[in-house]
Write a protein that holds these residues in place. Structure first.
Motif, PDB file in Angstrom:
ATOM      1  N   GLU A 222       0.728  -1.294  -0.218  1.00  0.00           N
ATOM      2  CA  GLU A 222      -0.079  -0.050   0.157  1.00  0.00           C
ATOM      3  C   GLU A 222       0.868   1.157  -0.189  1.00  0.00           C
ATOM      4  OE1 GLU A 222      -3.413  -0.331  -0.585  1.00  0.00           O
ATOM      5  OE2 GLU A 222      -3.146  -2.629  -0.204  1.00  0.00           O
ATOM      6  N   ALA A 223       0.214   2.410  -0.073  1.00  0.00           N
ATOM      7  CA  ALA A 223       0.778   3.739  -0.119  1.00  0.00           C
ATOM      8  C   ALA A 223       1.950   3.976   1.135  1.00  0.00           C
ATOM      9  CB  ALA A 223      -0.060   4.891  -0.396  1.00  0.00           C
ATOM     10  N   ASP A 224       1.541   3.516   2.189  1.00  0.00           N
ATOM     11  CA  ASP A 224       2.349   3.615   3.199  1.00  0.00           C
ATOM     12  C   ASP A 224       3.423   2.691   3.453  1.00  0.00           C
ATOM     13  OD1 ASP A 224       0.979   1.252   3.932  1.00  0.00           O
ATOM     14  OD2 ASP A 224       0.005   2.306   5.761  1.00  0.00           O
ATOM     15  N   GLY A 225       3.550   1.720   2.476  1.00  0.00           N
ATOM     16  CA  GLY A 225       4.692   0.693   2.452  1.00  0.00           C
ATOM     17  C   GLY A 225       4.442  -0.487   3.042  1.00  0.00           C
ATOM     18  N   ARG A 226       3.348  -0.589   3.941  1.00  0.00           N
ATOM     19  CA  ARG A 226       3.061  -2.010   4.313  1.00  0.00           C
ATOM     20  C   ARG A 226       2.226  -2.697   3.567  1.00  0.00           C
ATOM     21  NH1 ARG A 226       0.450   0.619  10.148  1.00  0.00           N
ATOM     22  NH2 ARG A 226      -1.063   1.571   8.688  1.00  0.00           N
ATOM     23  N   VAL A 227       2.137  -4.301   3.819  1.00  0.00           N
ATOM     24  CA  VAL A 227       1.802  -5.157   2.671  1.00  0.00           C
ATOM     25  C   VAL A 227       0.328  -5.632   3.267  1.00  0.00           C
ATOM     26  CG1 VAL A 227       1.954  -7.142   1.758  1.00  0.00           C
ATOM     27  CG2 VAL A 227       4.094  -5.862   2.208  1.00  0.00           C
ATOM     28  N   GLY A 228      -0.401  -5.407   2.197  1.00  0.00           N
ATOM     29  CA  GLY A 228      -1.749  -5.814   2.475  1.00  0.00           C
ATOM     30  C   GLY A 228      -1.907  -7.265   1.904  1.00  0.00           C
ATOM     31  N   PHE A 229      -2.632  -8.375   2.580  1.00  0.00           N
ATOM     32  CA  PHE A 229      -3.028  -9.516   2.280  1.00  0.00           C
ATOM     33  C   PHE A 229      -4.449  -9.559   2.100  1.00  0.00           C
ATOM     34  CE2 PHE A 229       1.298  -9.742   4.355  1.00  0.00           C
ATOM     35  CZ  PHE A 229       1.953 -10.511   3.520  1.00  0.00           C
ATOM     36  N   ARG A 230      -4.706 -10.479   1.384  1.00  0.00           N
ATOM     37  CA  ARG A 230      -6.247 -10.830   1.138  1.00  0.00           C
ATOM     38  C   ARG A 230      -6.455 -12.423   1.200  1.00  0.00           C
ATOM     39  NH1 ARG A 230      -6.546  -6.451   1.641  1.00  0.00           N
ATOM     40  NH2 ARG A 230      -8.069  -4.771   0.612  1.00  0.00           N
ATOM     41  N   PRO A 231      -7.370 -12.998   1.859  1.00  0.00           N
ATOM     42  CA  PRO A 231      -7.459 -14.320   1.933  1.00  0.00           C
ATOM     43  C   PRO A 231      -7.291 -15.325   0.804  1.00  0.00           C
ATOM     44  CG  PRO A 231      -9.165 -13.221   3.098  1.00  0.00           C
ATOM     45  CD  PRO A 231      -8.496 -12.095   2.246  1.00  0.00           C
ATOM     46  N   ASP A 232      -6.644 -16.304   0.794  1.00  0.00           N
ATOM     47  CA  ASP A 232      -6.337 -17.168  -0.372  1.00  0.00           C
ATOM     48  C   ASP A 232      -7.678 -18.072  -0.542  1.00  0.00           C
ATOM     49  OD1 ASP A 232      -5.371 -18.747  -2.289  1.00  0.00           O
ATOM     50  OD2 ASP A 232      -3.845 -19.840  -1.086  1.00  0.00           O
ATOM     51  N   ILE A 233      -8.608 -17.277  -1.146  1.00  0.00           N
ATOM     52  CA  ILE A 233     -10.034 -18.249  -1.219  1.00  0.00           C
ATOM     53  C   ILE A 233     -10.160 -19.109  -2.221  1.00  0.00           C
ATOM     54  CG2 ILE A 233     -11.248 -15.713  -0.614  1.00  0.00           C
ATOM     55  CD1 ILE A 233     -11.846 -15.339  -3.662  1.00  0.00           C
ATOM     56  N   TYR A 234      -9.365 -18.988  -3.082  1.00  0.00           N
ATOM     57  CA  TYR A 234      -9.084 -20.353  -3.858  1.00  0.00           C
ATOM     58  C   TYR A 234      -8.127 -21.219  -3.666  1.00  0.00           C
ATOM     59  CZ  TYR A 234     -12.231 -17.219  -6.982  1.00  0.00           C
ATOM     60  OH  TYR A 234     -13.158 -16.376  -7.202  1.00  0.00           O
ATOM     61  N   GLY A 235      -7.273 -20.890  -2.748  1.00  0.00           N
ATOM     62  CA  GLY A 235      -6.091 -22.009  -2.376  1.00  0.00           C
ATOM     63  C   GLY A 235      -4.992 -21.926  -3.500  1.00  0.00           C
ATOM     64  N   TRP A 236      -5.171 -20.994  -4.510  1.00  0.00           N
ATOM     65  CA  TRP A 236      -4.309 -20.627  -5.360  1.00  0.00           C
ATOM     66  C   TRP A 236      -2.647 -20.481  -4.930  1.00  0.00           C
ATOM     67  CZ3 TRP A 236      -7.249 -17.822  -9.907  1.00  0.00           C
ATOM     68  CH2 TRP A 236      -8.372 -18.731 -10.221  1.00  0.00           C
ATOM     69  N   ASP A 237      -2.671 -19.685  -3.794  1.00  0.00           N
ATOM     70  CA  ASP A 237      -1.275 -19.275  -3.433  1.00  0.00           C
ATOM     71  C   ASP A 237      -0.477 -20.617  -3.083  1.00  0.00           C
ATOM     72  OD1 ASP A 237      -1.942 -16.621  -3.801  1.00  0.00           O
ATOM     73  OD2 ASP A 237      -2.062 -16.284  -1.947  1.00  0.00           O
TER      74      ASP A 237
END
Length: 476
Positions: free
Chosen positions: A434-449
């Motif tokens: 994000e703009a402040d340098g922190r990483v935003g994570f989203r749930p791996d809803i499909y298990g693709w990660d």
């Protein structure tokens, strides 16, 4: 002499044995390719200057002088395969992954780069140039360091905690948030104060959670994802970035199924952003590229056979009249829902031919856009602001808001072609800076990660994959 060259000679002699002329031609041909075969087996030695360039790009340090030429060449090609996205073919891992970089002959490219004195430029151009990739690449180093020192503290199980509570778990929560850059310092570490609530809200916002400032089960679970798991998630996203074109069209629509949002770009700048409802875990929206060709007002919905067989017809059997109440009838041997505000496609559909048969469209179920995770469809993409998008796409044709609204109000199905087809990229990002340098994570809803992480080769010399190397240089 290389073994393959000797085998080739024997095969040519056997083939030409019945004819002197053919034998002579075969021998001449073999002699002609012999220098190339020797060159492939024994590339020219790397100069000291080339070794310095390679050491800087791969983070090898002084180790670059310890490697013989063949070993160094292998290191360079391994690095190139990683950064150019050539380690795996996405569709071979999952048939829903239809985004892929072009296949490249990296050994030939390396030879040309060395021969033309452009080794440094070639190495630097392998990685995606997108600022989002570079930012995530840099963030990876921080997460790798956290993993290297043992990760971050966990938040033990316990009661739901909120503003004003005093509990031993508050101290653990404060330490966990601070470890990932969410400042939550306080004079009273056991008190859930306003500063801690603000830090927790920021964490929730960056992790696709309900932003309520309360430590409940979902937030606790996100906090207890280990640093190693987050690092693997970053690596999966970096790999997907390598599948993208290095120079995407300036005018395009991107639908991100990880964050469940769509962004319209014009001249390379984002001009519209909206929430999207995407496929459920049982019916994931694929990753692919296509083109938007037209806007369809008041579209009918031709019910897919699987939905008719597995959902609608069984419901009709239990509740006769259900289909009629939904405006669904048989048309030409299949179920079709008539146009109108109750239609599952809403009143606007964007014509996007693709081999997956997924749609981009409006929806009557507006309330679902308020959910933090919006994975409810059978694979199609429902847009929060389809009217605004339609006006943006139709502006070059002279379409006015009044004319668009009149067309919708008429209730008649109408296809409005675009002046120029618009590229569409359906991507899947679950980690971004994000703009402040922190990483935003989203749930791996499909298990693709997890699926991608398991498929990636483990032996990698890319600086974005091998954190054990002594030094690294970000892509330029």
């Amino acid at each position: 002499m290389p073994r393959g060259y000797v085998g080739g000679m024997m095969a040519l002699v056997k083939y030409a044995a019945g004819s002197r002329r053919r034998l002579l031609c075969a021998l001449l041909a073999a002699l002609a390719v012999a220098p190339a075969a020797r060159a492939a087996a024994d590339p020219p030695p790397f100069s000291a200057a080339e070794r310095v360039i390679i050491g800087a790009a791969l983070g090898l340090g002084d180790h670059r002088f310890d490697l013989d030429d063949r070993a160094l060449s292998r290191q360079v090609l391994d690095y190139a395969r990683v950064e150019a996205g050539q380690r795996v073919r996405p569709s071979r891992i999952d048939s829903d992954w239809a985004l892929a970089p072009p296949v490249r002959d990296l050994a030939a490219e390396l030879a040309v780069a060395r021969g033309t004195g452009r080794l440094d430029a070639w190495l630097a151009a392998l990685a995606p140039p997108a600022p989002a990739y570079r930012a995530l690449f840099a963030a990876r180093g921080r997460y790798a360091m956290t993993v290297g020192v043992g990760g971050w503290p966990s938040v033990p199980g316990g009661p739901t905690l909120r503003l004003g509570d005093r509990d031993g778990g508050v101290t653990a929560l404060r330490a966990r948030l601070a470890a990932e850059g969410f400042g939550a310092g306080s004079g009273d570490l056991a008190l859930f104060d306003t500063e801690l609530e603000a830090a927790l809200r920021a964490f929730q916002d960056l992790h696709g959670l309900e932003v309520d400032g309360v430590l409940g089960p979902a937030t606790r679970a996100a906090l207890n994802v280990t640093a190693a798991e987050r690092l693997a998630q970053i690596d999966a996203n970096l790999e997907r970035w390598r599948w993208m074109p290095h120079a995407p069209p300036g005018d395009r629509l991107e639908v991100d199924t990880g964050a469940q949002e769509a962004v319209l770009y014009s001249g390379g700048a984002a001009v519209q952003r909206m929430r999207v409802i995407v496929g459920s875990p049982k019916h994931p929206t694929p990753m692919f590229s296509a083109q938007i060709e037209a806007v369809i007002l008041n579209p009918p919905w031709n019910v897919p056979t699987s939905i008719a067989r597995n959902e609608l017809l069984p419901t009709e059997a239990r509740r006769p009249g259900y289909l009629a109440s939904m405006g669904i009838r048989w048309v030409d041997g299949r179920l079709q829902q008539r146009p109108g505000p109750r239609n599952s496609l809403g009143v606007i559909k964007f014509d996007v031919p693709n081999r997956f048969g997924v749609y981009l469209h409006d929806t009557p179920a507006k309330g679902l856009f308020a959910q933090p995770v919006r994975a409810f469809s059978h694979g199609c993409m429902r847009l929060q602001e389809p009217r605004a998008l339609a006006l943006n796409l139709l502006a070059p044709t002279g379409m006015s808001p009044e004319a668009l609204d009149a067309g919708i109000a008429a209730g008649v199905t109408r296809r409005l072609g675009l002046a120029h087809r618009l590229p569409l990229y359906v991507v899947h990002w679950t980690a971004r800076v994000e703009a402040d340098g922190r990483v935003g994570f989203r749930p791996d809803i499909y298990g693709w990660d997890r699926k991608l992480a398991a498929a990636l080769p483990k032996a990698a010399t890319s600086p974005s994959q091998a954190s054990v190397l002594p030094s690294r240089r970000a892509p330029v």
